[in-house]
Design an enzyme around this catalytic site. Sequence first.
Site, PDB file in Angstrom:
ATOM      1  N   HIS A  20     -14.968  -8.140  -7.574  1.00  0.00           N
ATOM      2  CA  HIS A  20     -14.808  -7.372  -8.813  1.00  0.00           C
ATOM      3  C   HIS A  20     -15.919  -7.645  -9.824  1.00  0.00           C
ATOM      4  CE1 HIS A  20     -10.978  -7.261  -6.807  1.00  0.00           C
ATOM      5  NE2 HIS A  20     -10.640  -6.231  -7.542  1.00  0.00           N
ATOM      6  N   GLU A  32       0.836  -1.207   0.000  1.00  0.00           N
ATOM      7  CA  GLU A  32       0.000   0.000   0.000  1.00  0.00           C
ATOM      8  C   GLU A  32       0.873   1.261   0.000  1.00  0.00           C
ATOM      9  OE1 GLU A  32      -2.954  -0.453  -0.793  1.00  0.00           O
ATOM     10  OE2 GLU A  32      -3.072  -2.573  -0.298  1.00  0.00           O
TER      11      GLU A  32
END
Length: 279
Positions: free
Chosen positions: A135, A7
Amino acid sequence: MVSTHHEMAHVQYYLQYSEQPQLFRDGANPAFHEAVANAATLSVYNLPHLQRVGLYQNKSHDPYEVGMNFLMTMALEKVAYLPFAFMVDQWRWSIFEDGVQNMNSRWWQMKLRYQGVVPPVARHESDFDPGSKYHIISDQEYIKYFLATILEFQIFEQLCSVSGHTGNLYECDIYRSRDAGRVLSEIMQAGSSKPAAEIIKSMTRGKTNRISPEALVRYFRPLELWLRVQNRDEPLIGWSSNYHDVALFAPQRGSSQALPTSALVIVLGFLCTLLCCRV
Ligand SMILES: *[C@@H]1O[C@H](CO)[C@@H](O)[C@H](O)[C@H]1NC(C)=O
């Protein structure tokens, strides 16, 4: 720890292209953001790095075995993931192209074909198993994850090469390498202001302008050699799709084959119960 590095690499990407006009503050193509974040992370996983930062001190284990265990873990995460990352959008595009009939059975046909996976219990069209993938229901493109997994090794190999690493790619640690940082920074700073092909070309110092799986193959080469020895007596590598596997996700309604079979099983089961009770 690994997720934090991943991240933070995304955040670094945002910072690096922040000087670009709004329109170009993005990865060079949809695969780049994930690929760059993962390339930076590949160096964090490995044992030389963990030793360097004092998180792994055990020196009593056989280094070869430790290496193979490490590569097997990575292969399960990266290589076994590739067919899944490939099939999600194949399935979605097949819905766009051919319509919504047999959506669930088509999902499982692709799972079997690409991944060698069958459902543990029978599935029907009233189940919507693709919906369990975030998704799919949030309508997000998925093929970028397939490309990103390949591209991350290509980027990683370049970073390792400029950092002066020699030897196994899986043991490369780019920690504190200014040269690797410079290459990474060049990739990131461009954002989407240049075509991906151009960025790959400058990253590989003119060698190629295409995404290539060669670095991924080189990374796992020692494991591949080990597996070849382990599997030398295996008659079948891979999977076949036999009738029992396919029957698990055959459409139950509107099929002339599956319905009588399952009906027969129920009838036989009922008969058995009756006979057992009599005995
Ligand atoms: C990539 O390089 C090849 C040969 O070097 C060239 O023909 C091709 O146009 C380039 N592709 C892109 C998208 O720049």
